[in-house]
Design a protein around this motif. Structure first.
Motif, PDB file in Angstrom:
ATOM      1  N   THR A 128     -11.824   0.635  -1.260  1.00 31.99           N
ATOM      2  CA  THR A 128     -10.601   0.778  -2.064  1.00 31.99           C
ATOM      3  C   THR A 128     -10.727   1.985  -2.987  1.00 31.99           C
ATOM      4  O   THR A 128     -11.835   2.380  -3.375  1.00 31.99           O
ATOM      5  CB  THR A 128     -10.329  -0.503  -2.882  1.00 31.99           C
ATOM      6  N   THR A 129      -9.561   2.576  -3.282  1.00 34.78           N
ATOM      7  CA  THR A 129      -9.554   3.686  -4.255  1.00 34.78           C
ATOM      8  C   THR A 129      -8.775   3.273  -5.497  1.00 34.78           C
ATOM      9  O   THR A 129      -8.545   4.073  -6.384  1.00 34.78           O
ATOM     10  CB  THR A 129      -8.893   4.936  -3.638  1.00 34.78           C
ATOM     11  N   LYS A 130      -8.334   1.982  -5.501  1.00 33.96           N
ATOM     12  CA  LYS A 130      -7.510   1.520  -6.618  1.00 33.96           C
ATOM     13  C   LYS A 130      -8.374   0.784  -7.630  1.00 33.96           C
ATOM     14  O   LYS A 130      -9.272   0.028  -7.230  1.00 33.96           O
ATOM     15  CB  LYS A 130      -6.408   0.591  -6.111  1.00 33.96           C
ATOM     16  N   LEU A 150      -6.422  -4.171   4.145  1.00 30.58           N
ATOM     17  CA  LEU A 150      -6.378  -3.608   5.503  1.00 30.58           C
ATOM     18  C   LEU A 150      -7.351  -4.339   6.425  1.00 30.58           C
ATOM     19  O   LEU A 150      -7.068  -4.526   7.611  1.00 30.58           O
ATOM     20  CB  LEU A 150      -6.707  -2.112   5.471  1.00 30.58           C
ATOM     21  N   ASN A 196       0.838  -1.208   0.000  1.00 27.60           N
ATOM     22  CA  ASN A 196       0.000   0.000   0.000  1.00 27.60           C
ATOM     23  C   ASN A 196       0.870   1.254   0.000  1.00 27.60           C
ATOM     24  O   ASN A 196       0.604   2.215  -0.734  1.00 27.60           O
ATOM     25  CB  ASN A 196      -0.920   0.039   1.221  1.00 27.60           C
TER      26      ASN A 196
HETATM   27  P1  ADP Z   1      -6.540  -2.247  -1.616  1.00 28.99           P
HETATM   28  O1  ADP Z   1      -5.066  -2.051  -1.482  1.00 28.99           O
HETATM   29  O2  ADP Z   1      -6.900  -3.499  -2.382  1.00 28.99           O
HETATM   30  O3  ADP Z   1      -7.263  -1.047  -2.116  1.00 28.99           O
HETATM   31  P2  ADP Z   1      -6.530  -2.107   1.172  1.00 28.99           P
HETATM   32  O4  ADP Z   1      -7.522  -2.517   2.169  1.00 28.99           O
HETATM   33  O5  ADP Z   1      -5.135  -2.574   1.390  1.00 28.99           O
HETATM   34  O6  ADP Z   1      -7.122  -2.518  -0.197  1.00 28.99           O
HETATM   35  O7  ADP Z   1      -6.496  -0.537   1.122  1.00 28.99           O
HETATM   36  C1  ADP Z   1      -7.695   0.174   1.109  1.00 28.99           C
HETATM   37  C2  ADP Z   1      -7.482   1.594   0.681  1.00 28.99           C
HETATM   38  O8  ADP Z   1      -6.771   2.311   1.667  1.00 28.99           O
HETATM   39  C3  ADP Z   1      -6.612   1.750  -0.512  1.00 28.99           C
HETATM   40  O9  ADP Z   1      -7.374   1.587  -1.708  1.00 28.99           O
HETATM   41  C4  ADP Z   1      -6.112   3.175  -0.378  1.00 28.99           C
HETATM   42  O10 ADP Z   1      -7.039   4.116  -0.843  1.00 28.99           O
HETATM   43  C5  ADP Z   1      -6.011   3.342   1.110  1.00 28.99           C
HETATM   44  N1  ADP Z   1      -4.625   3.169   1.562  1.00 28.99           N
HETATM   45  C6  ADP Z   1      -4.073   2.111   2.128  1.00 28.99           C
HETATM   46  N2  ADP Z   1      -2.776   2.346   2.451  1.00 28.99           N
HETATM   47  C7  ADP Z   1      -2.506   3.613   2.055  1.00 28.99           C
HETATM   48  C8  ADP Z   1      -1.340   4.459   2.109  1.00 28.99           C
HETATM   49  N3  ADP Z   1      -0.164   4.032   2.581  1.00 28.99           N
HETATM   50  N4  ADP Z   1      -1.453   5.707   1.597  1.00 28.99           N
HETATM   51  C9  ADP Z   1      -2.619   6.154   1.106  1.00 28.99           C
HETATM   52  N5  ADP Z   1      -3.755   5.427   1.044  1.00 28.99           N
HETATM   53  C10 ADP Z   1      -3.688   4.155   1.486  1.00 28.99           C
END
Ligand code: ADP
Length: 484
Positions: free
Chosen positions: A434-436, A444, A387
Motif C-alpha cells: 500500500t502507498t496510503k 487488491l 481505489n
Molecule cells: P489499499 O487501498 O488499502 O492501499 P489496495 O490493495 O486496494 O490496498 O491497493 C494497493 C495499492 O495499489 C494502493 O495503495 C495504491 O498505491 C495502488 N493502487 C490501487 N488502485 C490504484 C489506482 N486506481 N491508481 C493508482 N494506484 C492505485
C-alpha cells in the motif's frame, strides 16, 4: 518443406526394391537369351555331326562301288542300294540341320556330288564291269575323285559351321559378361541405397526419438527444465513441438499449484492470526469505551482518539485477512450485472464526500446476465472504485464500462489519477502493498483472489485519462452453486 518419415521409408525402400526387381529382370532376361544361344550352338554341333555321318554314308556307297569294280561283277548291288538309300536319308537330315542354322549351300553341293557319283556308277561303270584293268582304274579314280570332292565340301561346310558357332559363342560370352556386370552393379547400388536409407533412418529418426526418450526420462526423474530440439521429418518436428508445449504447460501448472498451495498456507495462517487477534481487539475497544466515559468532561482526549484509530485500523486488517483467507467460499447464482454495478455506485455515491470524483458508467447492453457470487463481485467493484476515487481525488473522473464477448464479461474501471506507483507495480496484488497512510494493502489481494475463484483474472494497464485502468475479466458461466 520438411520431409515425412513415410516419404523417407517409401522412397528408400522403393529404390532398393526397384533395383532388386531390375536385377532380377535382367538376370531372367539374360538366362533366356543364354538358353537360346546355347540352343543355337547345339544346332551347329548337330549340323556338323550330320555332315560327318552323311560323308561316311557316301564313302560306304563308294566302298561298294569299288568292290564291284575290283570284282568286275555287280556282286554288292543289294548292299550298294541299301548304302545309297542310307546316304540319301542322311543327306535329307543334313539339309534339314543346315537349314535350321541358316546354312544351305554345303548340303546341296554334297547332294549334287552324290547324285553325280550314283549317276556315273549306274550309267558308265555298271555297264562296263569286267572290262580291262586299266579302264577299271580310270572309273575308280573318277569315283574316288567325286567322293573326295564330297569330303572337301563337307570340310568347307564344317568350317562355315565352326565360324558361325564361334560367333554365337562370342555373343554368349558377352551376354554373360554384361549380365554379370549389370547384376553386380544393381546389387551394389541397392546395397548402397540400403546403407544410405539406414543412415538416414538413424540420423533423421533414431536420433530425435532418442532425444525425446532422454527428455522423457529426465522429466520422469523430476527435471522439468527440459527442451528438445525440433529436427528430422515433419512428424518428429510436430512431436518435438508438442512435447515442448506439454513441458511448458506442465511447468505452468506446477507453478500454479505451488502458487495455490502457498496462498492456501498463507490464508490458513492469516485466518488463524486474525481469529486470535479479533477477541483482544474487541476487549481493547470495550475498555476504550469505559476509559472514554471515565475521563469524560476532563479534557479533550487525544490519546484515546489515537488508540481508537489504531485499533480500528487493526480491525480492518483483521477483517481483510479473514476475507483473504476465505475467498473461495462463493455462492454463485444467475445475476444481472448492469443492475449490480448501479447498486454499488449508488451506495458509494451516498457514502462519498460531495466533492468526490465524477463517476460515469457505460454498460454495453441494458442487461448482462452472468453466474457469479453477487456479494463477491460487489466487494471487487467497491474496492476498485474506491481505489480509483483515491487516485483521481476531488474533481477527478472515473469511467466504468461493462461489456460481454466470447463467453466473458469485462468490467473496466479507469480514472484520471496519476497511475500505479512504479515501486509497487510488480507486486500490486500481493498483500500489504500500500502507498496510503491508512491503507491495509489487502484490497487488491482480496479482489484478485475473489476474481480467480470465479475462474477470471484482473488486468492492469494505463487508462485513457492518464490514470490506471483495471479490467476484471470473468467467464459468464463459471459454474453455478457454492464453491469451496
Ligand atoms: P489499499 O487501498 O488499502 O492501499 P489496495 O490493495 O486496494 O490496498 O491497493 C494497493 C495499492 O495499489 C494502493 O495503495 C495504491 O498505491 C495502488 N493502487 C490501487 N488502485 C490504484 C489506482 N486506481 N491508481 C493508482 N494506484 C492505485
Amino acid at each position: 518443406m520438411r520431409i515425412r518419415v513415410r516419404s523417407i521409408l517409401t522412397i528408400g525402400f522403393g529404390i532398393v526394391v526397384g533395383l532388386f526387381a531390375l536385377a532380377t529382370l535382367v538376370t531372367i532376361g539374360s538366362v533366356s537369351r543364354v538358353r537360346n544361344l546355347e540352343g543355337n550352338l547345339a544346332h551347329f554341333d548337330h549340323a556338323k555331326h550330320e555332315g560327318h555321318l552323311t560323308l561316311s554314308a557316301v564313302q560306304k556307297a563308294f566302298m561298294h562301288q569299288s568292290r564291284m569294280l575290283i570284282r568286275g561283277e555287280p556282286s554288292d548291288m543289294d548292299e550298294y542300294n541299301e548304302a545309297c538309300r542310307a546316304a540319301r536319308q542322311r543327306l535329307n537330315q543334313l539339309e534339314e540341320a543346315s537349314r535350321s542354322v541358316g546354312v544351305t549351300e554345303g548340303a546341296e553341293d554334297i547332294r549334287r556330288t552324290f547324285d553325280e557319283l550314283e549317276r556315273y556308277f549306274g550309267e558308265a561303270v555298271l555297264p562296263a564291269l569286267g572290262e580291262s584293268r586299266s579302264e577299271a582304274i580310270g572309273y575308280h579314280n573318277h569315283l574316288a575323285a567325286l567322293t573326295e570332292h564330297a569330303g572337301t565340301i563337307n570340310e568347307d561346310l564344317n568350317f562355315i559351321l565352326e565360324e558361325r558357332a564361334a560367333d554365337v559363342r562370342g555373343e554368349l560370352e558377352s551376354v554373360l559378361k554384361l549380365t554379370q556386370a549389370a547384376t553386380v552393379t544393381m546389387l551394389s547400388l541397392s546395397v548402397l541405397v540400403a546403407v544410405i536409407v539406414a543412415v538416414a533412418l538413424v540420423r533423421f529418426i533414431a536420433r530425435p526419438v532418442a532425444e525425446l526418450h532422454r527428455a522423457l526420462n529426465a522429466i520422469g526423474g523430476g527435471t522439468m527444465n527440459v527442451h528438445v530440439t525440433a529436427g528430422g521429418p515433419s512428424e518428429l518436428v510436430d512431436l518435438a513441438h508438442g512435447f515442448n508445449d506439454m513441458v511448458s504447460a506442465l511447468q505452468e501448472s506446477r507453478r500454479l499449484i505451488a502458487e495455490q498451495e502457498r496462498r492456501a498456507a498463507i490464508g490458513e495462517l492469516a485466518a488463524g492470526i486474525a481469529h486470535e487477534l479479533n477477541n483482544p481487539l474487541g476487549v481493547i475497544r470495550g475498555y476504550l469505551k469505559v476509559l472514554r466515559k471515565e475521563v469524560e468532561g476532563e479534557q479533550p482526549n487525544k490519546d484515546i482518539d489515537i488508540i481508537t484509530d489504531e485499533v480500528n485500523q487493526c480491525q480492518r486488517i483483521v477483517q481483510g485477512l479473514l476475507e483473504l483467507a476465505r475467498p473461495q467460499a462463493l455462492e454463485k447464482q444467475p445475476t444481472e450485472l448492469v443492475g449490480l454495478v448501479r447498486e454499488v455506485l449508488e451506495r458509494l455515491d451516498k457514502a462519498r464526500a460531495a466533492e468526490g470524483p465524477t463517476i460515469s458508467f457505460t454498460p454495453a447492453a441494458p442487461a448482462i446476465q452472468a453466474t457469479v457470487d453477487g456479494q463477491a463481485m460487489k466487494r471487487v467493484l467497491v474496492n476498485l472504485v474506491n481505489n480509483a476515487g483515491d487516485a483521481a481525488g476531488p474533481g477527478g473522473e472515473i469511467d466504468i464500462t461493462l461489456e460481454e464477448s466470447e463467453g466473458l464479461f469485462v468490467i473496466s474501471v479507469s480514472d484520471s489519477g496519476a497511475g500505479i506507483p512504479a515501486d509497487i507495480r510488480d507486486d500490486l496484488f500481493k498483500p500489504f502493498k500500500t502507498t496510503k497512510p491508512d491503507g491495509t494493502g489487502l484490497g487488491l489481494a482480496i479482489s484478485d483472489a475473489l476474481v480467480r475463484a470465479h475462474g477470471g483474472r484482473i488486468e492492469v494497464a494505463d487508462g485513457a485519462k492518464g490514470g490506471a485502468l483495471f479490467r476484471v475479466i470473468v467467464p459468464i458461466t463459471s459454474g453455478a452453486g457454492a464453491e469451496t
